[in-house]
Design a protein around this motif. Structure first.
Motif, PDB file in Angstrom:
ATOM      1  N   VAL A   6      -7.584   5.851   6.801  1.00 37.77           N
ATOM      2  CA  VAL A   6      -8.035   4.471   7.069  1.00 37.77           C
ATOM      3  C   VAL A   6      -8.497   3.817   5.777  1.00 37.77           C
ATOM      4  O   VAL A   6      -9.386   4.334   5.087  1.00 37.77           O
ATOM      5  N   LEU A   7      -7.872   2.686   5.439  1.00 37.49           N
ATOM      6  CA  LEU A   7      -8.228   1.947   4.214  1.00 37.49           C
ATOM      7  C   LEU A   7      -8.942   0.664   4.613  1.00 37.49           C
ATOM      8  O   LEU A   7      -8.749   0.153   5.723  1.00 37.49           O
ATOM      9  N   HIS A   8      -9.728   0.135   3.680  1.00 35.83           N
ATOM     10  CA  HIS A   8     -10.609  -0.988   4.017  1.00 35.83           C
ATOM     11  C   HIS A   8      -9.827  -2.215   4.483  1.00 35.83           C
ATOM     12  O   HIS A   8     -10.206  -2.905   5.415  1.00 35.83           O
ATOM     13  N   GLY A   9      -8.709  -2.500   3.814  1.00 37.44           N
ATOM     14  CA  GLY A   9      -7.960  -3.723   4.158  1.00 37.44           C
ATOM     15  C   GLY A   9      -6.521  -3.599   3.671  1.00 37.44           C
ATOM     16  O   GLY A   9      -6.133  -2.551   3.119  1.00 37.44           O
ATOM     17  N   PRO A  10      -5.712  -4.634   3.827  1.00 41.14           N
ATOM     18  CA  PRO A  10      -4.291  -4.571   3.457  1.00 41.14           C
ATOM     19  C   PRO A  10      -4.052  -4.205   1.997  1.00 41.14           C
ATOM     20  O   PRO A  10      -3.149  -3.444   1.673  1.00 41.14           O
ATOM     21  N   ASP A  11      -4.914  -4.717   1.096  1.00 42.41           N
ATOM     22  CA  ASP A  11      -4.675  -4.431  -0.326  1.00 42.41           C
ATOM     23  C   ASP A  11      -4.990  -2.978  -0.641  1.00 42.41           C
ATOM     24  O   ASP A  11      -4.227  -2.285  -1.328  1.00 42.41           O
ATOM     25  N   ALA A  12      -6.087  -2.474  -0.068  1.00 39.44           N
ATOM     26  CA  ALA A  12      -6.433  -1.056  -0.280  1.00 39.44           C
ATOM     27  C   ALA A  12      -5.337  -0.160   0.318  1.00 39.44           C
ATOM     28  O   ALA A  12      -4.975   0.885  -0.241  1.00 39.44           O
ATOM     29  N   LEU A  13      -4.769  -0.587   1.423  1.00 36.79           N
ATOM     30  CA  LEU A  13      -3.654   0.147   2.044  1.00 36.79           C
ATOM     31  C   LEU A  13      -2.461   0.173   1.094  1.00 36.79           C
ATOM     32  O   LEU A  13      -1.851   1.215   0.860  1.00 36.79           O
ATOM     33  N   ALA A  14      -2.149  -0.978   0.493  1.00 36.65           N
ATOM     34  CA  ALA A  14      -1.018  -1.057  -0.445  1.00 36.65           C
ATOM     35  C   ALA A  14      -1.248  -0.160  -1.657  1.00 36.65           C
ATOM     36  O   ALA A  14      -0.344   0.554  -2.104  1.00 36.65           O
ATOM     37  N   VAL A  15      -2.483  -0.158  -2.161  1.00 38.09           N
ATOM     38  CA  VAL A  15      -2.820   0.672  -3.333  1.00 38.09           C
ATOM     39  C   VAL A  15      -2.640   2.154  -3.004  1.00 38.09           C
ATOM     40  O   VAL A  15      -2.004   2.903  -3.755  1.00 38.09           O
ATOM     41  N   GLU A  16      -3.143   2.572  -1.856  1.00 39.85           N
ATOM     42  CA  GLU A  16      -3.063   3.996  -1.476  1.00 39.85           C
ATOM     43  C   GLU A  16      -1.624   4.381  -1.157  1.00 39.85           C
ATOM     44  O   GLU A  16      -1.158   5.470  -1.527  1.00 39.85           O
ATOM     45  N   ALA A  17      -0.882   3.501  -0.524  1.00 37.60           N
ATOM     46  CA  ALA A  17       0.534   3.797  -0.203  1.00 37.60           C
ATOM     47  C   ALA A  17       1.336   3.936  -1.493  1.00 37.60           C
ATOM     48  O   ALA A  17       2.188   4.818  -1.604  1.00 37.60           O
ATOM     49  N   ALA A  22       4.054   7.363  -5.242  1.00 37.89           N
ATOM     50  CA  ALA A  22       4.270   7.769  -6.638  1.00 37.89           C
ATOM     51  C   ALA A  22       4.151   9.284  -6.775  1.00 37.89           C
ATOM     52  O   ALA A  22       4.988   9.943  -7.409  1.00 37.89           O
ATOM     53  N   GLU A  23       3.154   9.831  -6.117  1.00 38.62           N
ATOM     54  CA  GLU A  23       2.936  11.293  -6.134  1.00 38.62           C
ATOM     55  C   GLU A  23       4.148  12.021  -5.540  1.00 38.62           C
ATOM     56  O   GLU A  23       4.658  12.995  -6.095  1.00 38.62           O
ATOM     57  N   GLY A 226       7.977  18.407   7.732  1.00 37.88           N
ATOM     58  CA  GLY A 226       7.651  17.332   6.796  1.00 37.88           C
ATOM     59  C   GLY A 226       6.215  16.872   6.958  1.00 37.88           C
ATOM     60  O   GLY A 226       5.553  17.166   7.950  1.00 37.88           O
ATOM     61  N   ASP A 227       5.768  16.130   5.963  1.00 39.20           N
ATOM     62  CA  ASP A 227       4.403  15.617   5.910  1.00 39.20           C
ATOM     63  C   ASP A 227       4.383  14.253   6.591  1.00 39.20           C
ATOM     64  O   ASP A 227       5.106  13.349   6.176  1.00 39.20           O
ATOM     65  N   LEU A 228       3.577  14.108   7.659  1.00 38.81           N
ATOM     66  CA  LEU A 228       3.510  12.841   8.400  1.00 38.81           C
ATOM     67  C   LEU A 228       2.131  12.224   8.187  1.00 38.81           C
ATOM     68  O   LEU A 228       1.116  12.862   8.498  1.00 38.81           O
ATOM     69  N   ARG A 229       2.127  11.005   7.636  1.00 42.60           N
ATOM     70  CA  ARG A 229       0.822  10.360   7.410  1.00 42.60           C
ATOM     71  C   ARG A 229       0.871   8.909   7.904  1.00 42.60           C
ATOM     72  O   ARG A 229       1.881   8.226   7.754  1.00 42.60           O
ATOM     73  N   TYR A 230      -0.262   8.495   8.445  1.00 39.39           N
ATOM     74  CA  TYR A 230      -0.416   7.107   8.884  1.00 39.39           C
ATOM     75  C   TYR A 230      -1.419   6.451   7.943  1.00 39.39           C
ATOM     76  O   TYR A 230      -2.596   6.838   7.940  1.00 39.39           O
ATOM     77  N   LEU A 231      -0.942   5.517   7.156  1.00 39.26           N
ATOM     78  CA  LEU A 231      -1.821   4.758   6.262  1.00 39.26           C
ATOM     79  C   LEU A 231      -2.098   3.443   6.959  1.00 39.26           C
ATOM     80  O   LEU A 231      -1.196   2.633   7.164  1.00 39.26           O
ATOM     81  N   VAL A 232      -3.376   3.259   7.360  1.00 40.15           N
ATOM     82  CA  VAL A 232      -3.702   2.109   8.208  1.00 40.15           C
ATOM     83  C   VAL A 232      -4.910   1.392   7.639  1.00 40.15           C
ATOM     84  O   VAL A 232      -5.683   1.964   6.851  1.00 40.15           O
ATOM     85  N   ASP A 233      -5.101   0.153   8.043  1.00 43.76           N
ATOM     86  CA  ASP A 233      -6.326  -0.535   7.613  1.00 43.76           C
ATOM     87  C   ASP A 233      -7.292  -0.639   8.800  1.00 43.76           C
ATOM     88  O   ASP A 233      -6.949  -0.343   9.948  1.00 43.76           O
ATOM     89  N   ARG A 234      -8.490  -1.070   8.484  1.00 47.05           N
ATOM     90  CA  ARG A 234      -9.577  -1.124   9.483  1.00 47.05           C
ATOM     91  C   ARG A 234      -9.251  -2.070  10.633  1.00 47.05           C
ATOM     92  O   ARG A 234      -9.715  -1.892  11.745  1.00 47.05           O
TER      93      ARG A 234
END
Ligand code: 6PG
Length: 239
Positions: A6-17, A22-23, A226-234
């Motif tokens: 869970v990321l704070h907002g859309p921009d934090a979500l974009a940064v983490e994604a 990249a990793e 495979g690795d399954l992740r949900y990157l979501v905002d608040r």
């Protein structure tokens, strides 16, 4: 229930994604000397692609080893404002020095939807395979619709039961209707699947998907190996 990131907002979500992607790109290139990524459509991934197209990632990632595909596409010209290819081109691809052979748009304008789906499947033959012989993307980006669709796999569509074909032409309720989509076996063959989900409108669908409600197509994305992740905002996941 699967726990989302869970990321704070859309921009934090974009940064983490962008960071996670990249990793995964670097890991794939270290592992096999190449990386095949299937980009998502819609608007949510745009911020992530813009971050990847700017320093440090623009400068530091091994882009010459990366091949770009799509998990779905609207059957419109590549220049159309609705084109998923156009969104990714403006946000990311135009900012990298890529050869044409690295970029694989789903639509080429020369054939109808079914022929385009067959032609795209042929392009996927170049990819490594999973244990069931399905092309195995190193990274699969996916979005989530308010009705629980992902890629262009919509609730109740018989394409959800497709067990052999890799790419199908479909008609979806989300305009524009004519679309091409990777099928569930392809999504589930990926080494890493990242859902990017933002906004209050996705809250109900996300909660049902995390709970594993199989009536929603996105809940049926469960990569076997495979690795399954949900990157979501608040907004999408108030917790
Ligand atoms: C498409 C997409 C679709 C999208 C979701 C979320 O081509 O429409 O691939 O599956 O990811 O509808 O779209 P937004 O990110 O715009 O909310």
């Amino acid at each position: 229930m699967i726990e989302p990131v869970v990321l704070h907002g859309p921009d934090a979500l974009a940064v983490e994604a962008a960071r996670l992607t990249a990793e995964a790109i670097q890991a794939a290139v270290m592992r096999r000397g190449a990386c095949a990524i299937a980009l998502a459509g819609g608007q949510t991934p745009k911020g992530c692609y813009e971050y990847l197209g700017r320093p440090p990632y623009q400068r530091d990632l091994p882009w010459e080893q990366v091949s770009f595909y799509w998990s779905d596409e609207r059957f419109v010209p590549l220049t159309d404002v609705d084109s998923n290819f156009r969104m990714a081109r403006l946000a990311l691809l135009d900012r990298l020095s890529l050869t044409n052979s690295q970029v694989h748009p789903m639509v080429d304008g020369a054939q109808g939807p079914s022929a385009a789906a067959e032609a795209y499947a042929k392009q996927l033959e170049l990819l490594p395979r999973d244990a069931n012989g399905f092309p195995r993307f190193d990274i699969m980006h996916l979005g989530l619709g308010e009705d629980g669709h992902t890629a262009s796999l919509f609730p109740g569509d018989p394409v959800l039961e497709e067990a052999r074909a890799w790419v199908r032409a479909v008609k979806g309720p989300k305009p524009p209707p004519d679309r091409l989509t990777l099928t569930l076996p392809l999504l589930n063959a990926a080494r890493a699947v990242y859902f990017l989900v933002s906004g209050e409108g996705k809250r109900r669908a996300l909660e049902a998907v995390l709970r594993g409600d199989g009536r929603l197509p996105a809940a049926r994305v469960r990569p076997a190996d495979g690795d399954l992740r949900y990157l979501v905002d608040r907004e999408a996941f108030p917790g």
